[in-house]
Design an enzyme around this catalytic site. Structure first.
Site, PDB file in Angstrom:
ATOM      1  N   GLU A  94      42.852  83.391  58.086  1.00 14.57           N
ATOM      2  CA  GLU A  94      44.167  82.915  57.669  1.00 14.57           C
ATOM      3  C   GLU A  94      44.272  81.434  57.954  1.00 14.57           C
ATOM      4  O   GLU A  94      43.740  80.936  58.946  1.00 14.57           O
ATOM      5  CB  GLU A  94      45.254  83.680  58.418  1.00 14.57           C
ATOM      6  CG  GLU A  94      46.664  83.380  57.958  1.00 14.57           C
ATOM      7  CD  GLU A  94      47.690  84.288  58.607  1.00 14.57           C
ATOM      8  OE1 GLU A  94      48.877  84.169  58.266  1.00 14.57           O
ATOM      9  OE2 GLU A  94      47.298  85.110  59.462  1.00 14.57           O
ATOM     10  N   CYS A  99      45.833  83.592  53.001  1.00 15.35           N
ATOM     11  CA  CYS A  99      44.942  84.533  53.690  1.00 15.35           C
ATOM     12  C   CYS A  99      43.732  84.865  52.826  1.00 15.35           C
ATOM     13  O   CYS A  99      43.783  84.770  51.597  1.00 15.35           O
ATOM     14  CB  CYS A  99      45.690  85.828  54.018  1.00 15.35           C
ATOM     15  SG  CYS A  99      47.119  85.594  55.105  1.00 15.35           S
ATOM     16  N   ASP A 219      35.922  66.491  50.745  1.00 16.32           N
ATOM     17  CA  ASP A 219      36.416  67.233  51.907  1.00 16.32           C
ATOM     18  C   ASP A 219      35.259  67.954  52.595  1.00 16.32           C
ATOM     19  O   ASP A 219      35.355  69.132  52.928  1.00 16.32           O
ATOM     20  CB  ASP A 219      37.502  68.216  51.488  1.00 16.32           C
ATOM     21  CG  ASP A 219      38.363  68.664  52.667  1.00 16.32           C
ATOM     22  OD1 ASP A 219      38.416  67.933  53.676  1.00 16.32           O
ATOM     23  OD2 ASP A 219      38.994  69.730  52.575  1.00 16.32           O
TER      24      ASP A 219
END
Length: 426
Positions: A94, A99, A219
């Site tokens: 999560e 989730c 990223d």
């Protein structure tokens, strides 16, 4: 999910081909790819050796992105059935985005199957109020719906029904690199496995950077490196990916977005993005693999330190390198290989982006390190003294400068999120 883009919205990404030069073989692969069924039952890609290929469309509408022949469009009910109504005992992780649940689908039809039968997948369900909005979700579908490589996580399909936004990935049983390095109680990774992971991640970045239409990942971090059962690394979470510069342009000017501690300093300061920004982030992850420490460490009395600032003075000194080596390695690493890896990290972290190596060059060095790190290879062990974590941090208390132009930080996300999320810079 909230204010979603309409069906005619454009995604900001330039041409990018899923084909790059192989740093190890020097040969090119073509855009003529075909999907075949791998050991897991999911579709994988085989490559032609034809060196001719063309760029992909510059801008595509949302409808064009979602109609990719490589992806299955799931209904929300199908994914409810696949995850047993998103039951908590199927929860894999999560984060701020939402989730991730374990699910099962039929190998042939890709429809939901009984738990324990068919193919295991990871289903990421975005929260309407989560940090990863529709635009990032669509960007990920756009890139992973076209790009295919052994070191990129496989996107099986998606769901865009009403406000529901879900992504279905191949299941990565070993989870994220971040978990293995930093989660309490995790089995320490051997030096050989660390080098294997570094090589796999480097192959993924090299593939993106050397495509005819370059892709900048933007990223790169330990949380976004997922591991299969054999510790093969795959890059995940392409929501922040950006097309590289085209024509005579040397960089892409864009809003500063990434992860605190991993983002290149020149990008944070100016918004100028290049492939060398990814190289810097790779250097940070390589440093995490070497040291077993987080990019940003606040374990020393709550004061936050930059791993790069703390470790840099030791990276080029053979006599002092042991001070930053991960004590969980128990001294079981080749002294020469560790020093080479440290020097490589130092090159990747060069403040001058132009002086950083290309990812293809990084990959060549890492493959050499991996070959000598394999089990059974004779090498000189370097015994590092036992010391307490906090005492090491005090040896070089270079405090992270908070006067950098950092923007709003939010948790990152990945198909199999880490137990502790890295803060994302916005």
């Amino acid at each position: 999910m909230g204010n979603c883009l309409d069906s005619s919205a454009k995604v900001d990404n330039s041409n990018h081909s899923p084909h790059a030069n192989s740093a190890s073989s020097g040969s090119k692969v073509s855009s003529k790819t075909s999907r075949s069924t791998g050991p897991s039952g999911l579709s994988t890609t085989s490559y032609s050796t034809d060196s001719s290929f063309g760029p992909l469309p510059t801008l595509r509408t949302e409808g064009e992105i979602l109609s990719s022949p490589n992806l299955k469009a799931f209904t929300f009910n199908e994914l409810k059935n696949a995850t047993k109504n998103f039951r908590q005992d199927n929860l894999l992780g999560e984060g701020g985005f939402g989730c991730v649940f374990k699910g099962w689908i039929d190998q042939t039809s890709l429809t939901a199957s009984r738990p324990g039968s068919g193919i295991v997948v990871a289903v990421k369900q975005l929260k309407p109020e989560g940090f990863q909005g529709h635009k990032e979700w669509l960007t990920e579908v756009n890139y992973l719906g076209q790009l295919s490589h052994p070191n990129l996580v496989l996107l099986v399909g998606y769901c865009a029904e009403g406000e529901n936004r879900l992504l279905v990935y191949e299941f990565m049983p070993k989870g994220s690199l971040e978990n293995h390095l930093f989660r309490r109680g995790a089995q320490p990774l051997t030096w050989a496995i660390r080098m294997k992971v570094a090589v796999g991640a480097a192959k993924g970045l090299t593939f993106l950077h050397e495509a005819k239409s370059q892709v900048i990942y933007r990223d790169f971090k330990a949380a976004n490196i997922l591991l299969d059962a054999d510790f093969n690394a795959k890059l995940s979470d392409f929501g922040l990916a950006k097309a590289g510069p085209t024509g005579d342009n040397t960089h892409v000017s864009t809003k500063v977005i990434g992860t605190h501690g991993y983002a290149a300093p020149e990008y944070v300061a100016t918004g100028r993005l290049t492939a060398k920004s990814d190289v810097y982030s790779f250097g940070v992850v390589l440093l995490e693999l070497i040291s077993g420490r987080r990019a940003m460490d606040n374990s020393n009395g709550g004061n936050e330190y930059s791993l790069v600032d703390w470790a840099t003075p030791y990276l080029g000194d053979k006599r002092k390198l042991f001070r930053i080596m991960d004590t969980k390695l128990g001294g079981q690493y080749p002294q020469k290989g560790a020093f080479t890896a440290a020097n490589l990290a130092l090159q990747c972290l060069n403040p001058d982006a132009k002086l950083r190596p290309k990812m293809s060059e990084v990959l060549v060095t890492l493959e050499q390190l991996e070959s000598v790190a394999k089990p059974g290879t004779k090498h000189t062990q370097m015994e590092s003294p036992r010391f307490h974590h906090s005492s090491v941090m005090q040896k070089s208390p270079v405090r992270y400068s908070h006067d950098r132009p950092l923007l709003h930080m939010t948790p990152g996300a990945s198909p199999l999120p880490s137990y502790t999320q890295s803060p994302r810079v916005r």
